[in-house]
Design an enzyme around this catalytic site. Structure first.
Site, PDB file in Angstrom:
ATOM      1  N   LYS A 499       0.844  -1.192   0.000  1.00 48.89           N
ATOM      2  CA  LYS A 499       0.000   0.000   0.000  1.00 48.89           C
ATOM      3  C   LYS A 499       0.884   1.249   0.000  1.00 48.89           C
ATOM      4  CE  LYS A 499      -0.370   0.069   5.056  1.00 48.89           C
ATOM      5  NZ  LYS A 499      -1.260   0.179   6.210  1.00 48.89           N
ATOM      6  N   TYR A 725      13.437  31.698   1.901  1.00 52.63           N
ATOM      7  CA  TYR A 725      12.225  32.443   2.218  1.00 52.63           C
ATOM      8  C   TYR A 725      12.209  32.920   3.670  1.00 52.63           C
ATOM      9  CZ  TYR A 725       9.977  31.113  -2.194  1.00 52.63           C
ATOM     10  OH  TYR A 725       9.653  30.966  -3.509  1.00 52.63           O
TER      11      TYR A 725
END
Length: 831
Positions: A499, A725
């Site tokens: 999965k 940033y």
């Protein structure tokens, strides 16, 4: 080679039945890889987990008519077949190989050591193929099984053999020595690899030295103190006990030796090595700068000097040494194709291995092979007949041959009506005429000798993506599977969790490999994951853990088995089964034993039993539950509480239904820490991918995933400036900043920014500066000299554990792995 009729006498075996006589040319060990049934013997090996005798019916059906067995077989089911019974089939195979070796008198170079065996062997082949007709071990075939296969390749045309030998425990090398019987030995670097099977490093060295007990010459580096002492003692013992005079050909950077290294001078891409040999100064230059490559090259240099190759020729060939690709790479190609890139060597043995890997890829029906000339002089007709036969047996759809030799023999391939074939005399001619639109939804094997430069072909056919790559080591995946299987009882099944894109690794490719390895069950989270596997040729049973009520009809259509965890899901699944008019459709009942996430509670059992009695459209395939804290010792009492409740509930259900079903409770940590709770099946998740959450067997697991990128730019930024940033990366010194092409859109956690996390560059751990950006992040490489633009950066992998990265990010390895974006290219490889 040997006649089938001679097996009994050579092996002193029991003949159970006989058929028509033929010459045995090949050992067949894997029932899925039948290539030449008319010239093969199937050897039924027996291991702790698998008994190959069970595959005799399918191998016989595939055309095999000679069998080496260690069990009594009812041969009436197999008319006109040879069945030869021995006590141990592995030992018998080794005895056959030793008998075969005894028929040849030629120089045999035996190569052992902890590291570098395969590189030295392949480089020697590059360096000496112009002078000798050489047989060599395919790939890294150096084990108790691989060495007999390697030696069996010997034939009367060969003038030199290069055979590598590896051992993992005491007593193994004695068997390999009888098979190889080297006349010249090379002992490469000694290290910690496979050290668990030995008492200490000297024990390991002495075990490996057994390979050279009858060797005339032994090449080694005397700078490894323990290795040198063990070799001197070994040679002295041979002299005293057996009157054997082994000539030691040593090299050293530090002391007197046969070859004394004077200096090693490195540039950005080359190393010049000056040395003294027989009172003369000599020199080579190699296109590598790492220490391991320098050592490997010197070992090769020593052998060439011993073989009296002219020094000028040695120098010319050393400068042309090529990188050895140690793996088959599987990657996404253009137009929904899958590429297998093996564009560095070409011989029949490695071609057969590559073809087997191609046939494992079930995601495409159409198969194409692009092959260069096979550079084994004097055997053109025979070689290409063999290649054509392999293509026919594997039902290859399209064949592209590149090279003068293969083009001359195109008539061999054109007689095969089912094979579309094209031929080009050079790689350049092929690339000039290449129409990439004709390659659609197929698997393409690219296999070429180094001189043909097939990496250019791979580049044209590869899907264009950015330079961040997740490498998936399929060998490591299989080894981890076997590590966990070794903890189980023989009949305990394994359900592998694929999965979440196989924990970030790639569901289809991982499932393909697990299916090939005979996994019992696969598990996915949602129906669309299971459908994708079915569409790509995965046939193993698949459990869907979170099927929603609108997908049950699709599950039936695609033969997927749902987890049922409450009355609503049970009712909806039953309605879908009634609509589809099925009987006994397999479902998996989830019990809630304390996790309190999903599952039937004990108070709901009676209603569940009543419902199941009423509806024969569905049938319980398994019952299971989740352990809340299997990795934590502090929660062992609760684990015992859960297991007690699970046993009570499953016993009641089984008694009431009157039929048996599988029971499974353990996850990866539970497999390791709670062996009494393995029941009929276990669920293997994160452990398969190289992480042991219990920290019990982490040292026994191999890293499966390696996430890497490159440095796109380097700049000097003055102190007091900021990086990134929000000006979060405040610099307190003049700083060398390297910008890396990976960011949070690729799955890098922003929690790793501002010095919390590090990356690995050219042997250095360097911190992340400032905030992690969407597509990039910045590293402080001031204290890591020698880093340049374009250098590789490892985010996690063997060099830097994903466990450590998770600790820096204050999370768990599961999250780090599953967060890696699908825009990151996955490259799957086998070593």
């Amino acid at each position: 080679m040997i006649n089938a009729s001679a097996l009994q006498s050579v092996l002193k075996a029991t003949l159970l039945s006989e058929g028509e006589d033929f010459i045995i040319e090949k050992f067949l060990l894997d029932s899925r890889k039948v290539n030449r049934p008319g010239t093969s013997v199937f050897i039924a090996l027996v291991t702790d987990r698998r008994n190959a005798h069970q595959f005799i019916p399918e191998v016989y059906a595939a055309g095999i008519r000679c069998f080496l067995v260690s069990e009594n077989i009812d041969t009436t089911f197999y008319p006109k077949a040879w069945f030869v019974k021995v006590e141990n089939t592995l030992i018998a195979m080794q005895q056959l190989a030793a008998w075969h070796r005894s028929k040849f008198q030629l120089p045999v170079v035996g190569i052992t050591g902890s590291n570098g065996k395969t590189i030295v062997k392949e480089w020697l082949y590059q360096l000496l193929e112009s002078d000798y007709k050489i047989v060599r071990s395919p790939k890294s075939f150096n084990s108790q099984v691989g060495v007999p296969i390697s030696v069996w390749l010997l034939n009367k045309e060969h003038e030199l053999a290069l055979i590598e030998a590896g051992v993992s425990q005491s007593g193994e090398m004695e068997h390999l020595e009888k098979i190889i019987r080297p006349t010249i030995g090379i002992f490469t670097r000694i290290g910690e690899a496979h050290a668990e099977g030995f008492l200490n490093i000297r024990h390991k060295i002495n075990e490996k030295l057994i390979l050279f007990k009858d060797t005339e010459y032994l090449i080694y580096c005397k700078d490894y103190h323990e290795l040198h002492e063990c070799i001197i003692q070994f040679a002295n013992q041979l002299k005293i006990n057996l009157n054997k005079d082994t000539k030691l050909l040593s090299w050293s950077r530090k002391s007197e030796a046969t070859l004394e290294i004077i200096s090693v001078e490195k540039t950005s891409h080359q190393s010049s090595i000056r040395a003294r040999y027989e009172d003369a100064e000599i020199q080579i230059t190699i296109p590598f700068t790492d220490d391991a490559s320098i050592e490997n090259a010197i070992h090769c240099w020593m052998l060439m000097l011993h073989l009296q190759v002219p020094k000028q020729i040695i120098g010319e060939r050393m400068l042309r040494l090529n990188h050895i690709a140690m793996r088959l790479e599987l990657m996404k190609g253009i137009n929904n194709c899958t590429l297998i890139n093996d564009s560095y060597n070409s011989d029949v043995s490695s071609f057969s291995i590559a073809l087997d890997f191609l046939m494992q890829q079930t995601q495409h029906e159409a198969k194409t092979v692009i092959l260069s000339d096979i550079l084994q002089s004097g055997r053109d007709n025979e070689l290409y007949d063999e290649v054509a036969l392999l293509l026919k047996q594997k039902k290859i759809n399209r064949f592209i041959g590149i090279g003068e030799s293969i083009s001359r023999n195109k008539s061999v391939f054109r007689t095969m009506r089912s094979l579309e074939s094209h031929f080009f005399k050079t790689t350049e001619e092929f690339l000039d005429q290449l129409d990439t639109t004709v390659f659609v939804n197929e698997c393409i094997l690219i296999k070429g000798a180094r001189k043909f430069g097939f990496e250019r072909v791979a580049k044209r056919l590869e899907e264009r993506v950015h330079q961040t790559v997740m490498e998936i080591n399929l060998n490591a995946l299989v080894e981890n599977l076997k590590t966990y299987q070794a903890l189980l009882q023989k009949n305990t099944k394994v359900m592998a969790m694929v999965k979440a894109f196989s924990y970030g690794s790639g569901s289809v490719e991982v499932a393909n490999k697990l299916q090939f390895e005979g996994i019992d069950y696969l598990a996915v989270a949602y129906a669309d994951e299971g459908i994708a596997l079915r569409k790509n040729g995965i046939e193993r049973p698949i459990m869907v853990m979170n099927a929603d009520e609108h997908s049950f009809d699709l599950l039936i259509d695609w033969n997927l088995e749902p987890e049922i965890y409450n009355k609503r899901s049970l009712l909806k699944m039953t309605e879908a089964a009634i609509e589809a008019e099925t009987q006994d459709y397999p479902i998996h009942i989830k019990f809630d034993t304390g996790m309190h996430r999903l599952g039937f509670e004990e108070s709901e059992l009676d209603d569940l039993i009543s419902f199941l009695h009423m509806h024969k459209e569905i049938k319980v395939a398994s019952v299971f539950s989740h352990l809340s804290g299997s990795e934590e010792k502090e929660l062992d009492d609760f684990t015992r509480h859960q297991s007690t409740l699970f046993i009570r509930m499953s016993d009641k259900l089984q008694k009431a239904l009157g039929y048996s079903f599988l029971r499974h409770l353990c996850n990866s940590s539970g497999i390791v820490r709670h062996k009494e709770l393995h029941f009929d099946m276990v669920r293997l998740g994160i452990g398969l991918y190289g992480v042991d959450s219990s920290a019990t067997i982490q040292q026994d697991l191999r890293t499966v995933s390696r996430l890497k990128s490159i440095i796109s730019q380097i700049k000097m930024v003055p102190a007091s400036e900021t990086v990134g940033y929000n000006r979060k990366g405040v610099l307190h010194r003049d700083t060398r900043i390297g910008t890396v092409c990976i960011g949070y859109a690729d799955g890098i956690s922003r929690r790793l920014g501002n010095g919390q996390g590090k990356m690995y560059v050219k042997g250095h751990l360097v911190p992340i500066v400032g905030n992690v950006c969407m597509d990039m992040c910045m590293l402080d490489i001031t204290d890591a000299p020698g880093i340049e633009e374009g250098d590789e950066v490892v985010v996690f992998g063997p060099e830097l554990s994903v466990i450590q990265v998770a600790q820096w990010a204050q999370t768990i390895p599961y999250e780090i792995l599953t967060d890696i974006s699908q825009r990151v290219k996955r490259v799957f490889y086998e070593e």
